[in-house]
Design an enzyme around this catalytic site. Sequence first.
Site, PDB file in Angstrom:
ATOM      1  N   ASP A  33       0.890  -0.976  -0.629  1.00 25.42           N
ATOM      2  CA  ASP A  33      -0.018   0.424   0.252  1.00 25.42           C
ATOM      3  C   ASP A  33       0.687   1.485   0.015  1.00 25.42           C
ATOM      4  OD1 ASP A  33      -2.221   1.229   1.051  1.00 25.42           O
ATOM      5  OD2 ASP A  33      -3.282  -0.098   1.387  1.00 25.42           O
ATOM      6  N   THR A  74      -7.038   3.367  -2.438  1.00 24.00           N
ATOM      7  CA  THR A  74      -6.507   2.004  -2.304  1.00 24.00           C
ATOM      8  C   THR A  74      -7.975   1.396  -2.695  1.00 24.00           C
ATOM      9  OG1 THR A  74      -5.056   2.394  -0.255  1.00 24.00           O
ATOM     10  CG2 THR A  74      -6.549   0.625  -0.893  1.00 24.00           C
ATOM     11  N   ASN A  95     -12.391   4.851  -2.478  1.00 27.74           N
ATOM     12  CA  ASN A  95     -13.159   4.215  -1.168  1.00 27.74           C
ATOM     13  C   ASN A  95     -14.617   4.449  -0.836  1.00 27.74           C
ATOM     14  OD1 ASN A  95     -10.234   3.216  -0.896  1.00 27.74           O
ATOM     15  ND2 ASN A  95      -9.347   5.328   0.388  1.00 27.74           N
ATOM     16  N   HIS A 302       0.512   8.259   5.314  1.00 28.58           N
ATOM     17  CA  HIS A 302       0.529   9.698   5.507  1.00 28.58           C
ATOM     18  C   HIS A 302       0.599   9.962   6.730  1.00 28.58           C
ATOM     19  CE1 HIS A 302      -3.161   9.222   2.823  1.00 28.58           C
ATOM     20  NE2 HIS A 302      -3.896   7.800   2.885  1.00 28.58           N
ATOM     21  N   ASP A 345      -1.166  -0.137  -4.868  1.00 29.92           N
ATOM     22  CA  ASP A 345      -2.746   0.396  -5.056  1.00 29.92           C
ATOM     23  C   ASP A 345      -2.209   1.570  -5.541  1.00 29.92           C
ATOM     24  OD1 ASP A 345      -1.270   0.862  -2.416  1.00 29.92           O
ATOM     25  OD2 ASP A 345      -3.530   0.360  -1.568  1.00 29.92           O
ATOM     26  N   HIS A 346      -0.836   2.197  -5.428  1.00 27.11           N
ATOM     27  CA  HIS A 346      -1.039   3.621  -6.097  1.00 27.11           C
ATOM     28  C   HIS A 346       0.348   4.298  -5.073  1.00 27.11           C
ATOM     29  CE1 HIS A 346      -2.027   4.805  -1.427  1.00 27.11           C
ATOM     30  NE2 HIS A 346      -3.002   4.118  -1.027  1.00 27.11           N
TER      31      HIS A 346
END
Length: 541
Positions: A33, A74, A95, A302, A345-346
């Site tokens: 992730d 995600t 999301n 994050h 996912d990114h």
Amino acid sequence: MKKIGLFFVFVCAAFSSFAQLQRPKLIVGIVVDQMRWDYLYRYYDKYSNDGFKRLLNEGYSCGNTFINYLPAYTAVGHSTIFSGSVPSIDGIAGNDWRFQNSGKMTYCTDDSTVSTVGATGDAGKMSPHNLWVTTITDELRLATNFKSKVIGVSLKDRASILPAGHNPTGAFWLDDASGNFITSTYYMNELPNWVKTFNQGKYIDKLIKKGWNTILPIEQYTESTKDNVSWEGKLSGATVPAFPFDLRKAYAANKENFRATPFGNTLTLQFAEAAINGEQLGQRNATDFLTINCASTDYVGHMTGTNSIETEDVYLRLDKDLGKFLKILDAKVGKGNYLVFLTADHGAAQAEGFMKDNKMPTGFFPSLKKSLDSYLQEKFGTEKLVLGLENDEVSFNNAVIDSKGLDKGTIKKATINFLQKQMGVLYAVDESKAAIAPIPATLREMIINGYNRERSGEIKIILQSGWLPNHYKTGTTHGLWNPYDTHIPLLFMGWKIPHGESNHTVYMTDIAPTIAALLHIQMPSGCIGKPITSLTDKINK
């Protein structure tokens, strides 16, 4: 006649053996992730030989793999990786998203018709019912008449549910309140014994016992900024964003804090090992599929940004955990008997403070709902014409617009005119007319692929490079078209995979059809990608 008969038996046996060799015993899809592509090389010299380096040095790397839709979130990433589809077709528009007909918000895997299994509370009221297409895991189950087992594993519900598909053997995710891996009645009415046994092990308590300090002496983290800078966030309960972290204190303050430590990845891979043992994955007479999402990289990213010592440390620790896990696959399934692919996912942007201090383009984009609403009210004499700006998209109050007999096209044009005058806005695009928008072709395609008329807003906002939403004063986020958000790693290793590297451009949508080609099964039902022939052609020679 006896010789002919023996020859016929031999030929049949040979063809039967050949057929069995066309598929590995186990496919393992690992999605890290928020892993930017450059993390493969930024920390390369500090990786062990058994994790990321092994994947690079033994496997096949697709060095120019990109996300080809917006937004880069995600849920969208996981559904695309495993379906080869895009939000326009598969329905996973974010999301969370707002239904355009009703104006109501929903979470991507929410399902009020099911119940939690393995804990109390609503954390298990989840299913894949919002996903409109099949996944590569679904197609493997269909191709083997459901003899194949499919298991999805993640701390996050959406990152377990969407990859595992519509009818897996099981999908499991972490319930923060209990510290247990749980599931929902969509899949089963009781946890398997191996999951119960794992939960009884109380691994979180063991993992946080010694706290979190750097795995190397802190002065060796030369790929990162110094510890404790102004743009880093911190665990709740911590006084400063700096090592060492008292994880018992942090966990007591908020159990969700565990996710934002490297040990969330450790726990996930421990649970994946338990799944291999409990379900005998890769050790039966059918090809099985295990999907794994390592989510702590996202939570740490994050919180602290892409250039923090915390981020570097979580990748160095994940590297060691991956090395251990690959050795488990070697022992349980056997080298050459399993196929593993690793992707993300990114990616993620750098923190605004980091960019500003280093004289790079950046800025904070304010919330514009109130100001846009006021502008439209003044122009059209009607209040509350905007419901929200989720996923960098404007959703209008269609009920009010219809009741007042207002012209939607005129409102859209006024909205675009307003947005294009705002600092940080590169483009504002009517999503229904993106095909003719005067913007670069790459952006047009990404907008079109990401636009779902039932679940996406109607005006897409494209920010300038380096700009972040203004609530990310510390840490960072993702979701935009830029390479820092959309250039992802893609590595294949194991069964029949040659060592090599290609810099031909491929897309996230190409992963599922590549696996389908390798397994000789049907592509997922909404797939728009193509097999990566630079890899498959080498295998078929």
